[in-house]
Design an enzyme around this catalytic site. Structure first.
Site, PDB file in Angstrom:
ATOM      1  N   ASP A  66      -2.703   2.253  -6.121  1.00  0.00           N
ATOM      2  CA  ASP A  66      -1.792   2.574  -5.149  1.00  0.00           C
ATOM      3  C   ASP A  66      -1.902   0.985  -4.440  1.00  0.00           C
ATOM      4  O   ASP A  66      -0.996   1.161  -3.175  1.00  0.00           O
ATOM      5  CB  ASP A  66      -1.826   3.428  -4.277  1.00  0.00           C
ATOM      6  CG  ASP A  66      -3.005   3.622  -3.582  1.00  0.00           C
ATOM      7  OD1 ASP A  66      -4.188   2.863  -3.896  1.00  0.00           O
ATOM      8  OD2 ASP A  66      -2.939   4.408  -2.512  1.00  0.00           O
ATOM      9  N   GLU A  67      -2.429  -0.157  -4.592  1.00  0.00           N
ATOM     10  CA  GLU A  67      -2.418  -0.934  -3.499  1.00  0.00           C
ATOM     11  C   GLU A  67      -2.678  -2.539  -4.445  1.00  0.00           C
ATOM     12  O   GLU A  67      -3.412  -2.566  -5.256  1.00  0.00           O
ATOM     13  CB  GLU A  67      -3.660  -0.581  -2.790  1.00  0.00           C
ATOM     14  CG  GLU A  67      -3.980  -1.741  -1.552  1.00  0.00           C
ATOM     15  CD  GLU A  67      -5.305  -1.393  -0.827  1.00  0.00           C
ATOM     16  OE1 GLU A  67      -5.479  -2.262   0.121  1.00  0.00           O
ATOM     17  OE2 GLU A  67      -5.984  -0.482  -1.230  1.00  0.00           O
ATOM     18  N   ASP A  88       0.774  -1.252   0.061  1.00  0.00           N
ATOM     19  CA  ASP A  88       0.231   0.012   0.013  1.00  0.00           C
ATOM     20  C   ASP A  88       0.758   1.371  -0.090  1.00  0.00           C
ATOM     21  O   ASP A  88       1.589   1.445   0.896  1.00  0.00           O
ATOM     22  CB  ASP A  88      -0.856  -0.154   1.049  1.00  0.00           C
ATOM     23  CG  ASP A  88      -2.271   1.109   0.966  1.00  0.00           C
ATOM     24  OD1 ASP A  88      -1.988   1.680   0.019  1.00  0.00           O
ATOM     25  OD2 ASP A  88      -2.938   1.169   1.889  1.00  0.00           O
TER      26      ASP A  88
END
Length: 487
Positions: A105-106, A11
């Site tokens: 983003d993860e 993350d």
């Protein structure tokens, strides 16, 4: 459940805000808030400096401004975020064929499937290497969680924030989970959390002790059974490399309620065209058109129409959305509109009952779409389309959005600090320069024009042979060419 912590969850830390700070030297170490800047805008991401002031994601922007009046408020630049996300996902893909992105983003990564880790020591080494490589390539930090299940890996990465790594050893799951708030578990939102609190259950150990039967009584069979398993640390969901989207949709929230019926229809047609563009970009088609209307009193209506076959024809979707709108009363005002397509397929079928699109009409619609200003969600798709056009086809005043990139014939690259009353204020700096000077121009200054985002790192470290090239242990010396990028 695995015997080794070989599921990794990455993350990125305050991704949008961190990317903006990396791009803008004058904002480093200062509170930054990214999101919709209108009266009804919401916070997409807040930097850690802003979070210390009480600002958080999904908060109304008006509330954020009251809490952090001196923060920098910026419109998202999704072109930049997608570029950085692609770099990160490419690095994850080197570790394993099983990478499950959850957002820009993860992502989850199955390290065992990639053959890069089979025990705690090798998993930790890969996680530390990954953080080093991401920093060297993108200039940004990410937090890593490692565990024997997806649920626990995600919890671990959250506990490791910011810029850290946490490995949960198999066998210690229940001990770790026991004191955590029930909201830690996936699927426990505010309403469920309040329901459990009223039943005397505030931490995860209370759920495990209550037993499955009691949770089923409180929450229903599906939710109760799943929550009891999670409270005991059980999660056998695999990492899935490709997750089929179930729908494609777009929506807009308006700063001022729309009352004009013609304007409402125009907005619905515009949203339908945007939805079809996304559908085509995904190389999909859909059979059911959905219209979403949130009225002045916050009541939300959803209407749908199922076609005879899947389509990606903008005229078909536009007309279906318009028909659905006819059945909705909008006289009190509309604050949000959305258009979506569900029942996705990877082929199209000619719609036999839709009105045939006139070629001239299609050409006119295309011209209008090309001249439309940037999408209202603030996504920056580069410099193209940044100049709006008036109703008579003449160039109108440019819309200079806070945080977006510009280029000046004399002063070079910069970004918009703000605009209003016919002026635009620009700070001229680049990601690798010291904080730059601020200058103000007329909004129509011919020497000033929109620009594409610059890369966050001028000379990224060459990790082309990673993961094979990194040392077997990070406790030893790091090669000289990597020294500057090590966290």
């Amino acid at each position: 459940m695995r015997a080794a912590p070989t599921i990794l969850h990455l993350d990125m830390d305050a991704f949008y805000a961190s990317a903006e700070q990396a791009a803008k030297p004058s904002l480093r170490g200062k509170p930054v808030v990214v999101g919709g800047l209108g009266m009804r805008g919401v916070v997409a991401t807040a930097s850690y400096e802003a979070r210390r002031l009480g600002v958080h994601s999904a908060m109304p922007m008006a509330q954020a401004r009251r809490l952090a009046p001196n923060a920098a408020y910026l419109v998202p630049r999704f072109a930049l975020y997608r570029t950085v996300s692609d770099q990160v996902m490419e690095l994850l893909g080197r570790l394993s064929p099983l990478v499950e992105p959850l957002s820009l983003d993860e992502a989850f990564v199955d390290l065992e499937a990639g053959g890069v880790a089979d025990d705690s020591a090798s998993a930790r080494l890969v996680g530390e290497q990954l953080r080093t490589v991401i920093k060297g390539v993108t200039g940004l930090s990410g937090s890593v969680g490692l565990a024997g299940s997806k649920m626990l890996a995600k919890i671990a990465s959250e506990e490791a924030k910011p810029d850290g790594l946490l490995l949960i050893e198999p066998g210690t799951e229940r001990e770790l989970l026991a004191p955590m708030p029930v909201r830690t578990l996936a699927g426990v939102g505010p309403a469920t959390g309040d329901h459990l609190r009223r039943a005397g259950m505030t931490v995860v150990s209370h759920l495990a002790e209550a037993g499955e039967a009691e949770l089923v009584r409180l929450l229903g069979k599906a939710h109760g059974v799943a929550l009891h398993r999670m409270a005991r640390g059980y999660d056998d969901r695999p990492v899935v490399a490709e997750r089929d989207a179930k729908s494609v949709s777009v929506e807009d929230t308006f700063d001022v309620d729309l009352h004009d019926r013609v304007r409402v229809r125009t907005e619905v047609e515009r949203l339908a065209d945007r939805c079809v563009r996304r559908l085509r970009n995904a190389e999909r088609s859909g059979r059911t058109v959905v219209l979403k209307v949130r009225r002045y009193d916050f009541s939300t209506l959803t209407r749908s129409e199922t076609l005879r076959g899947p389509t990606d024809d903008p005229t078909v979707v536009r007309e279906a959305a318009a028909r659905l709108l006819e059945a909705v009363d909008t006289t009190g005002g509309v604050r949000l509109l959305g258009v979506g397509v569900t029942g996705l397929a990877d082929f199209t079928q000619e719609d036999l009952f839709a009105q045939a699109a006139d070629a001239e009409h299609a050409a006119e619609e295309s011209a209008v779409a090309d001249a439309t200003p940037e999408e209202r969600d603030g996504a920056s798709e580069g410099a193209a389309g940044a100049e709006a056009r008036g109703s008579e086809g003449q160039p109108a005043a440019r819309r200079w959005q806070a945080g977006h990139d510009v280029q000046h014939d004399v002063h070079g690259h910069g970004w918009v600090q703000g605009s209003g009353v016919g002026r635009v204020t620009v700070r001229f700096e680049e990601p690798w320069t010291p904080p730059g000077r601020v200058r103000t121009f007329l909004v129509g200054d011919p020497a000033l024009r929109p620009a594409d985002p610059l890369p966050l790192v001028r000379d990224p470290v060459d990790y082309s042979s990673w993961p094979a090239s990194l040392p077997k242990s990070l406790s030893g010396p790091v090669p000289a060419e990597e020294d500057e990028s090590s966290p």
